[in-house]
Structures are given as structure tokens and as C-alpha cells.
Design a protein around this motif. Structure first.
Motif, PDB file in Angstrom:
ATOM      1  N   LYS A  28      59.398  20.664 100.122  1.00 43.60           N
ATOM      2  CA  LYS A  28      58.651  20.971  98.903  1.00 43.60           C
ATOM      3  C   LYS A  28      58.384  22.469  98.767  1.00 43.60           C
ATOM      4  O   LYS A  28      58.331  23.208  99.749  1.00 43.60           O
ATOM      5  CB  LYS A  28      57.324  20.221  98.892  1.00 43.60           C
ATOM      6  N   ARG A  56      55.882  23.063  96.205  1.00 47.18           N
ATOM      7  CA  ARG A  56      54.523  22.922  95.692  1.00 47.18           C
ATOM      8  C   ARG A  56      54.155  21.446  95.644  1.00 47.18           C
ATOM      9  O   ARG A  56      55.030  20.568  95.698  1.00 47.18           O
ATOM     10  CB  ARG A  56      54.376  23.551  94.299  1.00 47.18           C
ATOM     11  N   ASP A  57      52.857  21.199  95.556  1.00 49.11           N
ATOM     12  CA  ASP A  57      52.330  19.855  95.315  1.00 49.11           C
ATOM     13  C   ASP A  57      51.781  19.800  93.900  1.00 49.11           C
ATOM     14  O   ASP A  57      51.357  20.822  93.336  1.00 49.11           O
ATOM     15  CB  ASP A  57      51.203  19.539  96.295  1.00 49.11           C
ATOM     16  N   ARG A  98      49.009  17.393  91.585  1.00 46.37           N
ATOM     17  CA  ARG A  98      48.076  16.279  91.381  1.00 46.37           C
ATOM     18  C   ARG A  98      48.070  15.969  89.884  1.00 46.37           C
ATOM     19  O   ARG A  98      47.744  16.826  89.061  1.00 46.37           O
ATOM     20  CB  ARG A  98      46.682  16.661  91.857  1.00 46.37           C
ATOM     21  N   ASN A 134      49.173  22.170  89.506  1.00 47.59           N
ATOM     22  CA  ASN A 134      49.869  22.593  90.712  1.00 47.59           C
ATOM     23  C   ASN A 134      48.853  22.862  91.811  1.00 47.59           C
ATOM     24  O   ASN A 134      47.783  23.431  91.557  1.00 47.59           O
ATOM     25  CB  ASN A 134      50.656  23.876  90.456  1.00 47.59           C
ATOM     26  N   ASP A 165      50.120  18.811 104.648  1.00 48.22           N
ATOM     27  CA  ASP A 165      49.132  17.979 103.962  1.00 48.22           C
ATOM     28  C   ASP A 165      48.052  18.909 103.439  1.00 48.22           C
ATOM     29  O   ASP A 165      47.263  19.468 104.209  1.00 48.22           O
ATOM     30  CB  ASP A 165      48.543  16.958 104.938  1.00 48.22           C
ATOM     31  N   TRP A 166      47.990  19.091 102.113  1.00 45.49           N
ATOM     32  CA  TRP A 166      47.073  20.085 101.550  1.00 45.49           C
ATOM     33  C   TRP A 166      45.608  19.727 101.779  1.00 45.49           C
ATOM     34  O   TRP A 166      44.738  20.589 101.725  1.00 45.49           O
ATOM     35  CB  TRP A 166      47.343  20.305 100.062  1.00 45.49           C
ATOM     36  N   ASP A 195      49.901  11.820  93.266  1.00 49.67           N
ATOM     37  CA  ASP A 195      50.364  13.034  93.931  1.00 49.67           C
ATOM     38  C   ASP A 195      51.887  13.060  93.984  1.00 49.67           C
ATOM     39  O   ASP A 195      52.541  12.041  94.263  1.00 49.67           O
ATOM     40  CB  ASP A 195      49.798  13.118  95.350  1.00 49.67           C
ATOM     41  N   VAL A 243      55.298  15.721  95.330  1.00 43.19           N
ATOM     42  CA  VAL A 243      55.817  16.940  95.933  1.00 43.19           C
ATOM     43  C   VAL A 243      57.034  17.352  95.116  1.00 43.19           C
ATOM     44  O   VAL A 243      57.805  16.494  94.649  1.00 43.19           O
ATOM     45  CB  VAL A 243      56.168  16.758  97.417  1.00 43.19           C
ATOM     46  N   HIS A 249      60.824  15.994  91.295  1.00 40.52           N
ATOM     47  CA  HIS A 249      59.496  15.476  91.598  1.00 40.52           C
ATOM     48  C   HIS A 249      59.614  14.169  92.374  1.00 40.52           C
ATOM     49  O   HIS A 249      60.266  13.221  91.922  1.00 40.52           O
ATOM     50  CB  HIS A 249      58.714  15.225  90.302  1.00 40.52           C
TER      51      HIS A 249
END
Length: 315
Positions: free
Chosen positions: A203, A205-206, A208, A220, A233-234, A271, A273, A280
Motif C-alpha cells: 500500500k 495509503r489507507d 477510511r 486518506n 496497522d495505522w 477500510d 488499502v 483499492h
């Protein structure tokens, strides 16, 4: 509104409903039966009243129910464990049953939310609705580690199937997404319960994506490169995160809305990634996920959208 005391995220919705002139009755089920009374009777439909520390509401006046973070029913300590377990079953069938019988909107209905908590159901539904899901294994067979490694590829992570929070007395631990090797999947302790192993996606970016009705509010989740390296894991380091509003690709947004509709959810925190080529991958959905901190960081009007959903009006 069913939620725990001190729920500041719920406060944001209450303020929006107050602004609209909508009456709110707020109650924590954990206050039943010590501080909450229910008096109801049936004559073709249910009538009656729920009375709590901060007021009361007539059953026939309820138009929508927002289930946020309710706590468990609390019974007198003088009751035995067996008595408390029996009382909890009766309370659930009575209170949730009464509310569930009413012709009102739910965000979210408890049975729908409970079904949507199952990760295997999420993945199957996401894929059926057109979302890409990382390759996944659920197993308690350490002897199949080689076969599972071949399926998942060279980079694999372990992820819990339920909440990452593990409570042991007064001690609370968090189990974050963790890299795992083939030998880790072959560990004999894997046999002790179901384990989820998943392909690790490269990834950049993540994202939500908070769904409210037919609206999607995406943000983002980025790592501040000056303070830390990439976070697998953010959730492991909120202080290292940066947020910005974004827009899901149209096909991803439509697929996500198909998914929440199929699951019967009016609200969900999903969520993703995202890879360097903007692919996505769906990784998780929480039917009662937190969103207050995302609204604060991005100014996305999530609370206003929830108030509109509950009040049956426009944003």
C-alpha cells in the motif's frame, strides 16, 4: 440513542439533532434495571414508556434508534452469577425485542450489525458487490502452512477476526496486524483457535470510508514521513497520522454502497488499502466504527449526515 456515558462522538449527533429541533432520548442499556424502568403493554401494537435518569420516552413516539456504544446490562451484586445470566437474557429479549417491534429506522439494527461483524461474510459480500479483497486464509491447521503460503504469496500478515482489544483483568492489550512467516503459520498454537492470515498488499495509503445511508465520506490516512516509517496497522500510532478528505473512485463507491445495502446497514466504517497504481483493496468493515476523530481532522459532515438519517430529512 443507545450509548455509553461520556460518548463524545454521540454528542456530535445530539447537537445536530438539537439544531434540527428533534427530541432525543439518550440511554445506556447498562443502566437497566438499576436506573432505567420499562413499562409496556400490548393491544395490537406496543405502548408504554422507558424511563431513565435523564427523562423518559413513549414507545409510540420513537421514530428512529441510533445504536452507538451501549454497555451491557448491570444487575445488583447480590444476585448470583446464574441469576445475572438469566436476567441478562430476559432483559435482552425484553428491551431489544420491544424496540425491534417498533416501526422505526435503525442505525444500525442490532441483528444486522451482528451479522455484518463476521469477516468471512464481509469478504464474500464485498467480492460479490465488486470490491477487490486480499487473498485470505482462515485456519487452525498448522500442517497446511505450506499450502496456505503458496496461496497467500511471499508477504503475509496475521489479523484478528474480532476486536483487536484483549482484556485480562485490569490489563488491556491490543493485537495489531502483524507480519507472519510460513513457519509462523506452522506454529502448533495455530491449532488452538481460528486464525486469519492475509496477503500483505503493498500500500501507499489507507482510506477510511464512512457510509451514512447512501452517502460516503472518505478520508486518506497518511503517515507523517518525517516522524515514522510506514505503519502496517495505522491504529498502532495515531500521533504519526495525517488525514485529508478524498473521493473514492466511482466504481468503488458504488460497490461499497451495494455492500452496505446487502448487509442491511445504514452506517458503516470501511477500510481500504490503496496501491501505487490506485487499486483499492477492501480490508475491513465496522458496523459501529468510530468517526468523530475523522470528522474533527477533515471537517467531513458525518455527524450532520447521521442526524439527517435519523431525522428523515436532508443534510
Amino acid at each position: 440513542m443507545l450509548t455509553e456515558p461520556g460518548d463524545t462522538t454521540a454528542d456530535l449527533v445530539v447537537m445536530e439533532l438539537d439544531r434540527r429541533g428533534v427530541q432525543v432520548f439518550r440511554m445506556d442499556p447498562g443502566d437497566f434495571p438499576l436506573a432505567v424502568e420499562v413499562s409496556a403493554w400490548f393491544d395490537g401494537s406496543w405502548s408504554g414508556e422507558i424511563r431513565g435518569p435523564d427523562g423518559s420516552v413513549g414507545l409510540r413516539d420513537i421514530r428512529s434508534v441510533y445504536v452507538r456504544r451501549p454497555t451491557a446490562f448491570t444487575f445488583p451484586s447480590s444476585m448470583t452469577d446464574a441469576e445475572q445470566r438469566f436476567a441478562a437474557r430476559e432483559a435482552r429479549r425484553g428491551i431489544v425485542g420491544l424496540l425491534g417491534s417498533l416501526p422505526c429506522a435503525w442505525v444500525n439494527h442490532p441483528s444486522r450489525a451482528a451479522d455484518a461483524e463476521y469477516k468471512p461474510v464481509q469478504y464474500a459480500t464485498a467480492a460479490a458487490c465488486g470490491l477487490e479483497v486480499p487473498r485470505t486464509v482462515i485456519t487452525n491447521a498448522p500442517g497446511d502452512a505450506d499450502k496456505h503460503s503458496a496461496h497467500l504469496g511471499s508477504s503475509v500478515v496475521y489479523k484478528t477476526l474480532t476486536s483487536a482489544t484483549v482484556t485480562d483483568g485490569d490489563r488491556v492489550a491490543l493485537v495489531y496486524t502483524t507480519p507472519v512467516t510460513g513457519s509462523g503459520m506452522a506454529d502448533g498454537r495455530v491449532a488452538l483457535t481460528a486464525h486469519q492470515f492475509q496477503q500483505r498488499v503493498a500500500k501507499v495509503r489507507d482510506v477510511r470510508a464512512t457510509v451514512v445511508g447512501k452517502r460516503v465520506f472518505a478520508a486518506n490516512i497518511l503517515v507523517d514521513d518525517e516522524t515514522t516509517e510506514e505503519l502496517l496497522d495505522w491504529r498502532a500510532d495515531y500521533d504519526a497520522l495525517l488525514y485529508e478528505p478524498t473521493k473514492l473512485p466511482d466504481d468503488i463507491e458504488k460497490a461499497l454502497l451495494r455492500m452496505t445495502e446487502r448487509l442491511g446497514l445504514s452506517f458503516a466504517a470501511a477500510d481500504f488499502v490503496v496501491t501505487e497504481d490506485d487499486q483499492h483493496y477492501f480490508v475491513d468493515l465496522n458496523p459501529s466504527g468510530q468517526w468523530g476523530w475523522i470528522q474533527e481532522a477533515t471537517r467531513l459532515p458525518i455527524g450532520a449526515a447521521l442526524a439527517a438519517e435519523l431525522a428523515g430529512g436532508e443534510l
